[in-house]
Design a protein around this motif. Structure first.
Motif, PDB file in Angstrom:
ATOM      1  N   ALA A 166     -33.894   0.011 120.387  1.00  0.00           N
ATOM      2  CA  ALA A 166     -32.523  -0.043 119.857  1.00  0.00           C
ATOM      3  C   ALA A 166     -31.506  -0.296 120.968  1.00  0.00           C
ATOM      4  CB  ALA A 166     -32.201   1.248 119.117  1.00  0.00           C
ATOM      5  N   GLU A 167     -31.886  -0.098 122.221  1.00  0.00           N
ATOM      6  CA  GLU A 167     -30.968  -0.409 123.325  1.00  0.00           C
ATOM      7  C   GLU A 167     -30.826  -1.925 123.516  1.00  0.00           C
ATOM      8  OE1 GLU A 167     -33.439   2.086 123.776  1.00  0.00           O
ATOM      9  OE2 GLU A 167     -31.845   3.488 123.223  1.00  0.00           O
ATOM     10  N   LYS A 168     -31.809  -2.685 123.017  1.00  0.00           N
ATOM     11  CA  LYS A 168     -31.817  -4.130 123.262  1.00  0.00           C
ATOM     12  C   LYS A 168     -31.691  -4.965 121.991  1.00  0.00           C
ATOM     13  CE  LYS A 168     -34.559  -3.753 127.484  1.00  0.00           C
ATOM     14  NZ  LYS A 168     -35.815  -4.150 128.170  1.00  0.00           N
ATOM     15  N   ALA A 169     -31.761  -4.347 120.846  1.00  0.00           N
ATOM     16  CA  ALA A 169     -31.677  -5.080 119.576  1.00  0.00           C
ATOM     17  C   ALA A 169     -30.975  -4.195 118.546  1.00  0.00           C
ATOM     18  CB  ALA A 169     -33.083  -5.452 119.087  1.00  0.00           C
ATOM     19  N   PRO A 170     -30.244  -4.782 117.612  1.00  0.00           N
ATOM     20  CA  PRO A 170     -30.058  -6.216 117.391  1.00  0.00           C
ATOM     21  C   PRO A 170     -29.191  -6.862 118.469  1.00  0.00           C
ATOM     22  CG  PRO A 170     -28.708  -4.936 115.866  1.00  0.00           C
ATOM     23  CD  PRO A 170     -29.558  -3.957 116.589  1.00  0.00           C
ATOM     24  N   PRO A 171     -29.204  -8.199 118.531  1.00  0.00           N
ATOM     25  CA  PRO A 171     -28.434  -8.899 119.557  1.00  0.00           C
ATOM     26  C   PRO A 171     -26.923  -8.756 119.350  1.00  0.00           C
ATOM     27  CG  PRO A 171     -29.365 -10.458 118.003  1.00  0.00           C
ATOM     28  CD  PRO A 171     -29.949  -9.119 117.663  1.00  0.00           C
ATOM     29  N   GLU A 172     -26.198  -9.012 120.414  1.00  0.00           N
ATOM     30  CA  GLU A 172     -24.737  -8.837 120.391  1.00  0.00           C
ATOM     31  C   GLU A 172     -24.066  -9.660 119.303  1.00  0.00           C
ATOM     32  OE1 GLU A 172     -22.653  -6.735 121.910  1.00  0.00           O
ATOM     33  OE2 GLU A 172     -24.465  -5.761 122.645  1.00  0.00           O
ATOM     34  N   THR A 173     -24.584 -10.854 119.031  1.00  0.00           N
ATOM     35  CA  THR A 173     -23.964 -11.684 117.990  1.00  0.00           C
ATOM     36  C   THR A 173     -24.000 -10.987 116.626  1.00  0.00           C
ATOM     37  OG1 THR A 173     -24.013 -13.842 116.902  1.00  0.00           O
ATOM     38  CG2 THR A 173     -26.112 -12.962 117.613  1.00  0.00           C
ATOM     39  N   ASP A 174     -25.114 -10.288 116.331  1.00  0.00           N
ATOM     40  CA  ASP A 174     -25.200  -9.574 115.057  1.00  0.00           C
ATOM     41  C   ASP A 174     -24.296  -8.337 115.062  1.00  0.00           C
ATOM     42  OD1 ASP A 174     -27.017 -11.482 114.298  1.00  0.00           O
ATOM     43  OD2 ASP A 174     -28.782 -10.189 114.491  1.00  0.00           O
ATOM     44  N   LEU A 175     -24.125  -7.724 116.229  1.00  0.00           N
ATOM     45  CA  LEU A 175     -23.219  -6.576 116.316  1.00  0.00           C
ATOM     46  C   LEU A 175     -21.766  -7.030 116.175  1.00  0.00           C
ATOM     47  CD1 LEU A 175     -24.955  -4.543 119.162  1.00  0.00           C
ATOM     48  CD2 LEU A 175     -25.184  -4.271 116.677  1.00  0.00           C
ATOM     49  N   ARG A 176     -21.431  -8.186 116.710  1.00  0.00           N
ATOM     50  CA  ARG A 176     -20.072  -8.730 116.522  1.00  0.00           C
ATOM     51  C   ARG A 176     -19.821  -9.066 115.048  1.00  0.00           C
ATOM     52  NH1 ARG A 176     -21.447 -11.732 121.154  1.00  0.00           N
ATOM     53  NH2 ARG A 176     -21.566 -13.652 119.929  1.00  0.00           N
ATOM     54  N   THR A 177     -20.854  -9.565 114.380  1.00  0.00           N
ATOM     55  CA  THR A 177     -20.726  -9.846 112.949  1.00  0.00           C
ATOM     56  C   THR A 177     -20.512  -8.552 112.176  1.00  0.00           C
ATOM     57  OG1 THR A 177     -22.139 -11.816 113.174  1.00  0.00           O
ATOM     58  CG2 THR A 177     -21.897 -10.884 110.959  1.00  0.00           C
ATOM     59  N   ALA A 178     -21.225  -7.504 112.556  1.00  0.00           N
ATOM     60  CA  ALA A 178     -21.035  -6.193 111.914  1.00  0.00           C
ATOM     61  C   ALA A 178     -19.618  -5.685 112.135  1.00  0.00           C
ATOM     62  CB  ALA A 178     -22.060  -5.194 112.457  1.00  0.00           C
ATOM     63  N   ALA A 179     -19.110  -5.866 113.347  1.00  0.00           N
ATOM     64  CA  ALA A 179     -17.736  -5.443 113.641  1.00  0.00           C
ATOM     65  C   ALA A 179     -16.738  -6.225 112.801  1.00  0.00           C
ATOM     66  CB  ALA A 179     -17.440  -5.620 115.133  1.00  0.00           C
ATOM     67  N   ALA A 180     -17.022  -7.509 112.576  1.00  0.00           N
ATOM     68  CA  ALA A 180     -16.139  -8.327 111.736  1.00  0.00           C
ATOM     69  C   ALA A 180     -16.113  -7.796 110.308  1.00  0.00           C
ATOM     70  CB  ALA A 180     -16.592  -9.785 111.757  1.00  0.00           C
ATOM     71  N   LEU A 181     -17.255  -7.338 109.803  1.00  0.00           N
ATOM     72  CA  LEU A 181     -17.286  -6.739 108.465  1.00  0.00           C
ATOM     73  C   LEU A 181     -16.445  -5.469 108.433  1.00  0.00           C
ATOM     74  CD1 LEU A 181     -18.436  -6.672 105.544  1.00  0.00           C
ATOM     75  CD2 LEU A 181     -20.252  -5.197 106.453  1.00  0.00           C
ATOM     76  N   GLY A 182     -16.590  -4.629 109.457  1.00  0.00           N
ATOM     77  CA  GLY A 182     -15.794  -3.398 109.516  1.00  0.00           C
ATOM     78  C   GLY A 182     -14.303  -3.677 109.506  1.00  0.00           C
ATOM     79  N   ALA A 183     -13.895  -4.669 110.291  1.00  0.00           N
ATOM     80  CA  ALA A 183     -12.475  -5.025 110.349  1.00  0.00           C
ATOM     81  C   ALA A 183     -11.987  -5.561 109.009  1.00  0.00           C
ATOM     82  CB  ALA A 183     -12.239  -6.054 111.457  1.00  0.00           C
ATOM     83  N   ARG A 184     -12.800  -6.382 108.367  1.00  0.00           N
ATOM     84  CA  ARG A 184     -12.403  -6.932 107.057  1.00  0.00           C
ATOM     85  C   ARG A 184     -12.225  -5.820 106.036  1.00  0.00           C
ATOM     86  NH1 ARG A 184     -11.869 -10.868 103.342  1.00  0.00           N
ATOM     87  NH2 ARG A 184     -13.210 -10.928 101.498  1.00  0.00           N
ATOM     88  N   VAL A 185     -13.166  -4.887 106.005  1.00  0.00           N
ATOM     89  CA  VAL A 185     -13.059  -3.771 105.058  1.00  0.00           C
ATOM     90  C   VAL A 185     -11.814  -2.943 105.357  1.00  0.00           C
ATOM     91  CG1 VAL A 185     -14.128  -1.612 104.308  1.00  0.00           C
ATOM     92  CG2 VAL A 185     -15.517  -3.679 104.539  1.00  0.00           C
ATOM     93  N   ALA A 186     -11.525  -2.707 106.615  1.00  0.00           N
ATOM     94  CA  ALA A 186     -10.330  -1.932 106.972  1.00  0.00           C
ATOM     95  C   ALA A 186      -9.066  -2.630 106.483  1.00  0.00           C
ATOM     96  CB  ALA A 186     -10.277  -1.716 108.482  1.00  0.00           C
ATOM     97  N   ASN A 187      -8.982  -3.930 106.717  1.00  0.00           N
ATOM     98  CA  ASN A 187      -7.788  -4.671 106.288  1.00  0.00           C
ATOM     99  C   ASN A 187      -7.655  -4.713 104.769  1.00  0.00           C
ATOM    100  OD1 ASN A 187      -6.358  -5.626 108.689  1.00  0.00           O
ATOM    101  ND2 ASN A 187      -8.224  -6.768 109.152  1.00  0.00           N
ATOM    102  N   VAL A 188      -8.761  -4.939 104.071  1.00  0.00           N
ATOM    103  CA  VAL A 188      -8.719  -4.964 102.608  1.00  0.00           C
ATOM    104  C   VAL A 188      -8.342  -3.582 102.066  1.00  0.00           C
ATOM    105  CG1 VAL A 188     -10.132  -5.203 100.526  1.00  0.00           C
ATOM    106  CG2 VAL A 188     -10.306  -6.905 102.347  1.00  0.00           C
ATOM    107  N   THR A 189      -8.873  -2.538 102.671  1.00  0.00           N
ATOM    108  CA  THR A 189      -8.576  -1.178 102.213  1.00  0.00           C
ATOM    109  C   THR A 189      -7.112  -0.835 102.431  1.00  0.00           C
ATOM    110  OG1 THR A 189     -10.853  -0.542 102.765  1.00  0.00           O
ATOM    111  CG2 THR A 189      -9.290   1.243 102.367  1.00  0.00           C
ATOM    112  N   LEU A 190      -6.560  -1.260 103.547  1.00  0.00           N
ATOM    113  CA  LEU A 190      -5.130  -1.035 103.795  1.00  0.00           C
ATOM    114  C   LEU A 190      -4.275  -1.772 102.766  1.00  0.00           C
ATOM    115  CD1 LEU A 190      -5.168  -1.184 107.672  1.00  0.00           C
ATOM    116  CD2 LEU A 190      -4.208   0.703 106.338  1.00  0.00           C
TER     117      LEU A 190
END
Length: 199
Positions: A166-190
Motif C-alpha cells: 500500500a506504500e507503493k500502490a495505487p499509483p499517484e495518478t489514481d490518487l489524484r483522480t480520487a482527490a478530484a472526486l472528493g473535491a467534486r463531492v465537496a463542491n456539489v454538497t456546498l
C-alpha cells in the motif's frame, strides 16, 4: 447569511491498505475545498460511533476494494446493516453520495462495485455524484499519468499491482483522480446546502 460548511464522511473498507490510501486521497480532495470538512470512517467495526458520524454527515462517499467483481464482504455487511437507517424514514434521504473502488486488475469488473454502491445509495434516497473528468490515457499521445486513466464516470477507480504494498500502490495518478472526486463531492454538497438554506 454566513457561508455554509459541510461535513463529508468517507465510509470505507480496505483489505490490505490500498483502498485506504484511495480513501485518504478522497478526503484530502474534499478537505481542500473551503467550507468542507472531511473525515475517514472505517467500516471494519460497525459501532454506534460509525452510525452517528454518518448521520451527522452532509455527504457520504462510499469506498471498498473490488473482490470477485463486487464490493468486499465487509462493505456488503455494512450495506445490509444500514437497513436500520433505511427503516428510520430513510434517514440518509437527500444526502449527497459518491463512490470509489480499487482492484489489482485494470478492469477487475470494478464498474460492478460502483453500480452496487450507486444502487445502495438510491435505496437510501441519496443523491449520487459521479466523476466529471474526460477519460485519460485514451489516445496515442496520452499518458498513464493522466487523470481518470481508467475511464470511469460513475465513481473513482484505482488499480494496485498485486505485488506492491500500500506504500507503493495505487499509483499517484489514481490518487489524484480520487482527490478530484472528493473535491467534486465537496463542491456539489456546498451548492446543495446553499440551495437548501435559500429554499
Amino acid at each position: 447569511m454566513s457561508n455554509p460548511s459541510v461535513r463529508i464522511a468517507i465510509a470505507f473498507h480496505s483489505g490490505y491498505g490500498h483502498t485506504a490510501r484511495q480513501a485518504e486521497a478522497v478526503a484530502a480532495g474534499a478537505s481542500a475545498v473551503p467550507g468542507a470538512v472531511a473525515e475517514l470512517v472505517p467500516l471494519d467495526e460497525l459501532t454506534d460511533d460509525v452510525w452517528e458520524r454518518l448521520t451527522a454527515a452532509d455527504a457520504i462517499i462510499f469506498g471498498a476494494p473490488t473482490y470477485m467483481g463486487s464490493p468486499s464482504a465487509v462493505f456488503k455487511a455494512f450495506a445490509e446493516a444500514s437497513v436500520k437507517v433505511w427503516a428510520a424514514d430513510l434517514a440518509w434521504r437527500d444526502k449527497i453520495a459518491a463512490g470509489f473502488t480499487n482492484s489489482k486488475a485494470m478492469s477487475g469488473d470494478k464498474l460492478n462495485s460502483l453500480v452496487d454502491m450507486a444502487v445502495f445509495a438510491a435505496q437510501h434516497g441519496m443523491i449520487w455524484v459521479g466523476l466529471d473528468l474526460y477519460p485519460g490515457w485514451a489516445d496515442s499521445t496520452a499518458s498513464i499519468e493522466d487523470l481518470n486513466r481508467l475511464g470511469s464516470w460513475l465513481g473513482a477507480m484505482a488499480q494496485s499491482d498485486a505485488d506492491l504494498s500500500a506504500e507503493k500502490a495505487p499509483p499517484e495518478t489514481d490518487l489524484r483522480t480520487a482527490a478530484a472526486l472528493g473535491a467534486r463531492v465537496a463542491n456539489v454538497t456546498l451548492r446543495h446546502q446553499r440551495g437548501s438554506l435559500a429554499a
